[in-house]
Motif scaffolding. Structure first.
Motif, mmCIF file in Angstrom:
data_model
loop_
_atom_site.group_PDB
_atom_site.id
_atom_site.type_symbol
_atom_site.label_atom_id
_atom_site.label_comp_id
_atom_site.label_asym_id
_atom_site.label_seq_id
_atom_site.Cartn_x
_atom_site.Cartn_y
_atom_site.Cartn_z
ATOM 1 N N ILE A 126 0.850 -1.192 0.000
ATOM 2 C CA ILE A 126 0.000 0.000 0.000
ATOM 3 C C ILE A 126 0.885 1.240 0.000
ATOM 4 C CG2 ILE A 126 -1.705 1.303 1.337
ATOM 5 C CD1 ILE A 126 -2.806 -1.323 2.318
ATOM 6 N N GLY A 127 0.592 2.143 -0.921
ATOM 7 C CA GLY A 127 1.389 3.355 -1.063
ATOM 8 C C GLY A 127 2.580 3.219 -1.979
ATOM 9 N N GLN A 128 2.806 2.038 -2.524
ATOM 10 C CA GLN A 128 3.938 1.838 -3.432
ATOM 11 C C GLN A 128 3.738 2.642 -4.698
ATOM 12 O OE1 GLN A 128 6.721 -0.010 -2.952
ATOM 13 N NE2 GLN A 128 7.534 0.554 -4.958
ATOM 14 N N LYS A 129 4.730 3.440 -5.077
ATOM 15 C CA LYS A 129 4.639 4.253 -6.280
ATOM 16 C C LYS A 129 4.884 3.399 -7.519
ATOM 17 C CE LYS A 129 5.982 8.669 -4.209
ATOM 18 N NZ LYS A 129 6.924 9.824 -4.265
ATOM 19 N N GLY A 130 4.187 3.758 -8.580
ATOM 20 C CA GLY A 130 4.352 3.044 -9.834
ATOM 21 C C GLY A 130 5.291 3.763 -10.774
ATOM 22 N N THR A 131 5.482 3.187 -11.909
ATOM 23 C CA THR A 131 6.305 3.783 -12.962
ATOM 24 C C THR A 131 5.436 4.055 -14.175
ATOM 25 O OG1 THR A 131 6.914 1.611 -13.856
ATOM 26 C CG2 THR A 131 8.308 2.513 -12.113
ATOM 27 N N LYS A 132 6.066 4.546 -15.227
ATOM 28 C CA LYS A 132 5.321 4.820 -16.446
ATOM 29 C C LYS A 132 4.841 3.544 -17.132
ATOM 30 C CE LYS A 132 7.447 9.275 -17.534
ATOM 31 N NZ LYS A 132 8.208 10.057 -18.545
ATOM 32 N N ARG A 133 5.496 2.429 -16.821
ATOM 33 C CA ARG A 133 5.148 1.176 -17.493
ATOM 34 C C ARG A 133 4.294 0.262 -16.618
ATOM 35 N NH1 ARG A 133 8.155 0.669 -22.086
ATOM 36 N NH2 ARG A 133 7.527 -1.508 -22.248
ATOM 37 N N THR A 134 4.452 0.316 -15.327
ATOM 38 C CA THR A 134 3.695 -0.559 -14.436
ATOM 39 C C THR A 134 3.089 0.275 -13.316
ATOM 40 O OG1 THR A 134 5.693 -1.018 -13.139
ATOM 41 C CG2 THR A 134 5.136 -2.563 -14.924
ATOM 42 N N PRO A 135 1.828 0.008 -12.952
ATOM 43 C CA PRO A 135 1.201 0.763 -11.861
ATOM 44 C C PRO A 135 1.700 0.277 -10.508
ATOM 45 C CG PRO A 135 -0.325 -0.869 -12.712
ATOM 46 C CD PRO A 135 0.890 -0.926 -13.596
ATOM 47 N N GLY A 136 1.545 1.151 -9.519
ATOM 48 C CA GLY A 136 1.966 0.807 -8.161
ATOM 49 C C GLY A 136 0.808 0.285 -7.332
ATOM 50 N N GLY A 137 0.984 0.334 -6.026
ATOM 51 C CA GLY A 137 -0.051 -0.136 -5.122
ATOM 52 C C GLY A 137 -1.123 0.913 -4.901
#
Length: 540
Positions: A126-137
């Protein structure tokens, strides 16, 4: 620690899109009598019931359909209508069932994409940031819990859809599911029950017949003569309504197709197949007839021919088409153009806006002398799910409202009539790289180049086979000779090198002589970049 370069996806090569393979034109049936309206309604209602029953039987057959079951269905319909009407009904049934199967497959693919996205995001902290290619939490425990419940719902829907597809079951509503659901909320639709019933009955009528080459005027069931006379072959239970020979009914209205009328007349005079469809517009209270026929696929021109005279790059946006003309070397020529449209309102209004914008684009491209238009090969089918874009509701609504398929089909069809080819390119990084390499250099005090204009340049350069980026600036020592003047100028050691330069044309010198002016300073003797003197002719 050096940063790893971003991995870019492979970019597909541009290609020339195929031209249209069919033509459809429409005209209004004017001056119909009361008897004509009654016959058309009875005729459409009778065949509509037969078509509904045949579609229900086809859905029950499912994957067990065979030539034998099709022959049995057609034989049963022939006794209630005619062999040609039975053939038209069964063909329409097969097309509708195949369309439902394609829609079912697309629905399954959307559910699978949603399940993959939710599964990945739920597996992240929870709260994990994503990148431009993969979403985060997800942002909070509450959102994580809500999405976990939605994941179970999507999995259940996916299992049901897969089971139905394996069993060959489809859900089809003759008349449209939207109109059917309107019956349960007539107040919001501002309709009364009789008004809804009229629309429902008109949508379920069946008044269409396929053409047949070699027959008189290309169609024996619904026949239209070159002078516009429309006659219909009545089914067996309605033959008592005939007013012409051989159980035919001739309408009092005459039609004359204004658009492509010459092509249509040439076909029917040569007894080539033409399909007709008669339908009723409830809102206007008018009857229309649509003629359609197939034609050989327009042969696409080679890439070299399409690129020979330059290109017009077009960037498709939510409210306008951004276009820029490029020469054969990929350099922008002139000013950018913008063709605006409004996608709000009814479907007819949106369609008219798109046709108006495309017409303006084609006329301008034709005046530029190019042979092709470069567009992005867009497809937002898998890019507008709520699982992919999450909270970006406005963005999902934006891309959902962009009619990419309709615009692409209309552009290809209309461009074929004007003699222009459509070249489709990969849309990867066109907006990003166009803004990076072309937006700032093309801005002037009187012209602000937008990101969409820069994207149209990137699309045009990719269609021409050039890289999107501009030429990199050479090193300082190679920008000019020895970091000095590159053009024919006086060297730095020559006296008077900053004096007034002579007028460039003889006309300007004659004008100065007529004004009675004389030169006050003698120009310097310039040298070339390689030290070879150049003789400059001037008069004192």
């Amino acid at each position: 620690m050096t940063e790893q370069p971003k991995q870019l996806r492979a970019i597909d090569a541009p290609f020339v899109a195929l031209g249209p393979c069919g033509v459809a034109i429409r005209d209004r049936l004017k001056h119909l009598t009361a008897e004509d309206n009654k016959v058309l309604q009875l005729f459409g209602d009778h065949l509509g019931r037969l078509a509904s029953g045949d579609l229900a039987q086809r859905c029950r057959d499912g994957l067990g359909h065979s030539a034998g079951t099709w022959a049995a269905r057609k034989q049963g319909l022939t006794a209630k209508s005619s062999s040609r009407w039975a053939g038209s009904i069964t063909k329409a049934t097969h097309d509708q069932w195949a369309l439902a199967r394609r829609g079912q497959l697309a629905h399954i693919q959307r559910l699978e994409a949603g399940v993959r996205t939710l599964t990945h995001r739920l597996s992240q902290p929870i709260g994990q940031k994503g990148t431009k290619r993969t979403p985060g939490g997800y942002r909070s425990h509450h959102e994580w819990f809500a999405k976990s419940r939605r994941l179970h719902i999507l999995k259940h829907r996916l299992d049901v859809a897969r089971a139905e597809r394996e069993a060959g079951a489809v859900h089809v509503v003759r008349g449209g599911r939207r109109l059917l659901n309107t019956r349960h909320n007539l107040d919001a639709a501002q309709l009364t029950k009789p008004e809804w019933r009229e629309r429902w009955d008109a949508a379920r009528w069946f008044l269409q017949a396929d053409g047949e080459s070699g027959k008189r005027y290309g169609n024996e069931t619904i026949r239209v003569t070159p002078d516009g006379e429309v006659s219909i072959k009545l089914p067996a239970p309605l033959t008592h309504l005939a007013n012409a020979k051989h159980g035919r009914y001739v309408l009092a209205a005459r039609i004359a197709f204004a658009h492509r009328g010459t092509q249509w007349r040439d076909r029917i005079e040569a007894n080539q197949a033409v399909a007709y469809r008669i339908h009723y517009d409830v809102d206007r209270g008018r009857w229309y007839v649509t003629a359609s026929w197939q034609r050989p696929v327009v042969q696409t021109i080679p890439l070299e021919t399409a690129r020979a005279a330059g290109m017009v790059g077009v960037d498709f946006n939510a409210d306008h088409l951004a276009a820029y003309r490029l020469d054969v070397h990929g350099n922008p020529v002139g000013d950018p153009r913008r063709f605006c449209y409004d996608l709000s309102g009814s479907a007819d209004h949106r369609d008219a806006q798109i046709r108006h914008a495309i017409t303006g684009l084609l006329h301008w491209a034709k005046s530029c002398g190019v042979a092709a238009i470069g567009i992005e090969n867009l497809d937002f089918t898998a890019e507008k799910t709520r699982e992919k874009h999450g909270r970006k509701k406005r963005f999902r609504q934006l891309i959902s409202g962009m009619p990419t398929g309709k615009l692409r089909d209309r552009l290809v069809s209309m461009a074929a009539e004007t003699g222009l080819a459509i070249m489709a390119v990969d849309p990867a990084y066109t907006s990003q790289w166009g803004a990076q390499h072309w937006q700032k250099p093309l801005c002037t005090p009187r012209r602000a180049t937008t990101r969409h204009d820069a994207a149209s340049i990137a699309i045009g350069r990719r269609a021409l086979g050039h890289p999107i980026r501009r030429r990199t600036t050479p090193p300082r020592h190679h920008q000019s000779d020895g970091a000095g003047h590159r053009s024919v100028q006086a060297d730095r050691g020559v006296c008077g090198r900053d004096g007034t330069r002579p007028l460039a044309t003889e006309r300007a010198q004659d004008a100065r002589a007529r004004a009675g002016t004389t030169r006050t300073r003698e120009p310097s003797m310039p040298n070339t970049v390689r030290g070879v003197p150049v003789q400059l002719m001037f008069t004192d």
